[in-house]
Design a protein around this motif. Structure first.
Motif, short mmCIF file in Angstrom:
data_model
loop_
_atom_site.label_atom_id
_atom_site.label_comp_id
_atom_site.label_asym_id
_atom_site.label_seq_id
_atom_site.Cartn_x
_atom_site.Cartn_y
_atom_site.Cartn_z
N PHE A 32 0.82 -1.21 0.00
CA PHE A 32 0.00 0.00 0.00
C PHE A 32 0.86 1.26 0.00
CE2 PHE A 32 -3.22 -3.04 1.12
CZ PHE A 32 -4.40 -2.50 0.64
N LEU A 35 1.43 1.86 -3.54
CA LEU A 35 0.24 2.42 -4.19
C LEU A 35 0.06 3.90 -3.85
CD1 LEU A 35 -2.30 -0.50 -3.63
CD2 LEU A 35 -1.15 0.11 -5.75
N LEU A 36 0.45 4.28 -2.62
CA LEU A 36 0.29 5.68 -2.21
C LEU A 36 1.38 6.58 -2.79
CD1 LEU A 36 -0.68 5.25 1.55
CD2 LEU A 36 -2.16 6.04 -0.30
N ARG A 37 2.58 6.02 -2.98
CA ARG A 37 3.69 6.83 -3.48
C ARG A 37 4.34 6.16 -4.67
NH1 ARG A 37 4.07 6.94 2.05
NH2 ARG A 37 5.49 5.18 2.02
N PRO A 38 3.63 6.11 -5.79
CA PRO A 38 4.22 5.48 -6.98
C PRO A 38 5.29 6.38 -7.60
CG PRO A 38 2.13 6.47 -7.54
CD PRO A 38 2.30 6.65 -6.05
N THR A 48 -0.73 16.72 -10.36
CA THR A 48 -1.49 16.23 -9.21
C THR A 48 -1.62 17.30 -8.14
OG1 THR A 48 -0.75 13.98 -9.66
CG2 THR A 48 -1.63 14.43 -7.46
N ASP A 55 -6.00 11.53 -8.46
CA ASP A 55 -5.61 10.15 -8.18
C ASP A 55 -6.73 9.20 -8.56
OD1 ASP A 55 -3.10 10.83 -7.15
OD2 ASP A 55 -3.96 11.27 -5.17
N ARG A 59 -6.31 4.65 -4.95
CA ARG A 59 -5.35 5.48 -4.22
C ARG A 59 -6.07 6.56 -3.41
NH1 ARG A 59 -1.40 7.57 -8.30
NH2 ARG A 59 -1.01 5.32 -8.45
N ARG A 60 -7.15 7.10 -3.98
CA ARG A 60 -7.90 8.14 -3.27
C ARG A 60 -8.56 7.58 -2.01
NH1 ARG A 60 -10.39 9.79 -7.34
NH2 ARG A 60 -12.36 8.68 -7.09
N ILE A 62 -7.58 4.94 -0.26
CA ILE A 62 -6.55 4.59 0.72
C ILE A 62 -6.05 5.85 1.43
CG2 ILE A 62 -4.23 3.64 0.99
CD1 ILE A 62 -4.79 1.83 -1.41
N LYS A 63 -5.84 6.92 0.67
CA LYS A 63 -5.37 8.18 1.28
C LYS A 63 -6.40 8.74 2.24
CE LYS A 63 -2.17 9.86 -2.29
NZ LYS A 63 -1.91 10.93 -3.29
N CYS A 82 -5.07 -2.03 6.08
CA CYS A 82 -4.50 -2.50 4.82
C CYS A 82 -4.50 -4.01 4.75
CB CYS A 82 -3.07 -1.97 4.66
SG CYS A 82 -2.95 -0.17 4.46
#
Length: 309
Positions: A32, A35-38, A48, A55, A59-60, A62-63, A82
């Motif tokens: 995760f 996924l948050l910081r690709p 962005t 996003d 990702r949205r 999860i953030k 997660c």
């Protein structure tokens, strides 16, 4: 046969974790975090940050879940959320495969993946309501004491024993900063206002900071505290109204899903067409997708109102 294959796949995954010495929580944290910081180009980061590129839904969500957990003081549970999301992702896909519907597998997997984040959003509404209730009491007693003493530090010290967590921790940190770090009251008030996600509390901190320059402005504090009471009354009335759409949505989901076993009892031929033909399986997949998308909108749209200056 399919069940045996799923069990073999689960055993293979568990064996891989044991051989590599990986913990499920560590694996989900790494996944995760990726996924948050690709890895993105500078141009994509600029787009962005300026809002020209949004996003993706995953990702949205999860953030938002991470921000809500940190805001409500439960940031340490993000790893657990997660891990549960990944487990539900596997369970949802496995259930669809056991039903023999491969069209339904990605829909169930992705839909189950979002369930923990939706739960976090729903619990955040109750947490905010409890915070607002405690803030109303805290700001009321502190403001009354401040109007009498004209000293915000003394007002907080007199009432800190009557405050409850997590509001009491914020005011204790305020006193600690003034006594042990920096005696600047105005700086401490500005630092304190970001500790609680409440616009009325931020407005109260700004007004208290202004009072350090002009004591005559202290009369503006009482109307600000009254706003919390008004918001609580309005949200209490709206809570019932907001609960109705959720209740109706859940009832419709129960009716739609419950029709499947009911169809088996009423007409086995129709049940066979729905469960074992490509057309019926596609219809089930589309229906499940509509349910999960609607659930996301219901969670998003049935939130209590918030005060904005």
């Amino acid at each position: 046969m399919i069940a045996i294959q799923l069990l073999a796949c689960a055993g293979l995954i568990i064996g891989a974790f044991l051989i590599l010495g990986l913990k499920p929580v560590e694996f989900t944290d790494s996944l995760f975090a990726f996924l948050l910081r690709p890895k993105r180009s500078i141009r994509e980061d600029i787009q962005t940050s300026t809002g020209r590129k949004k996003d993706g839904p995953l990702r949205r969500e999860i953030k938002e879940a991470q921000v809500i957990l940190e805001m409500t003081g439960r940031g340490s549970r993000f790893s657990l959320v997660c891990a549960v999301s990944l487990a539900l992702f596997c369970i949802g896909g496995s259930l669809a495969i056991l039903l023999g519907n491969f069209f339904l597998a990605p829909v169930m997997a992705v839909g189950f993946l979002f369930l923990p984040s939706w739960y976090v959003k729903l619990t955040a509404n109750h947490y905010k309501r409890d915070i607002a209730s405690e803030l109303e009491t805290a700001l009321s007693v502190v403001t009354t004491a401040y109007l009498r003493t004209e000293d915000i530090v003394t007002a907080v010290e007199e009432n800190i024993a009557y405050l409850n967590p997590p509001v009491s921790k914020v005011f204790r940190d305020f006193l600690m900063q003034i006594k042990l770090v920096n005696p600047d009251v105005e700086a401490a008030l500005k630092a304190m206002k970001d500790r609680i996600d409440n616009e009325v509390f931020r407005e109260w901190c700004d007004a208290s900071s202004d009072c350090q320059h002009d004591r005559s402005l202290k009369t503006t504090l009482t109307p600000i505290v009254v706003k919390l009471s008004d918001m609580r009354n309005v949200n209490a009335e709206l809570e019932y109204m907001l609960a109705e759409p959720r209740k109706e949505f859940l009832m419709m989901v129960v009716f739609v899903v419950g029709n499947i076993p009911l169809m088996y009892l009423l007409n086995k031929d129709w049940y066979h067409v729905l469960m074992h033909t490509p057309l019926g399986q596609v219809i089930l997949a589309i229906t499940a997708a509509v349910i999960f998308v609607s659930a996301g909108y219901v969670v998003k749209l049935t939130r209590p109102i918030e005060y904005r200056r």
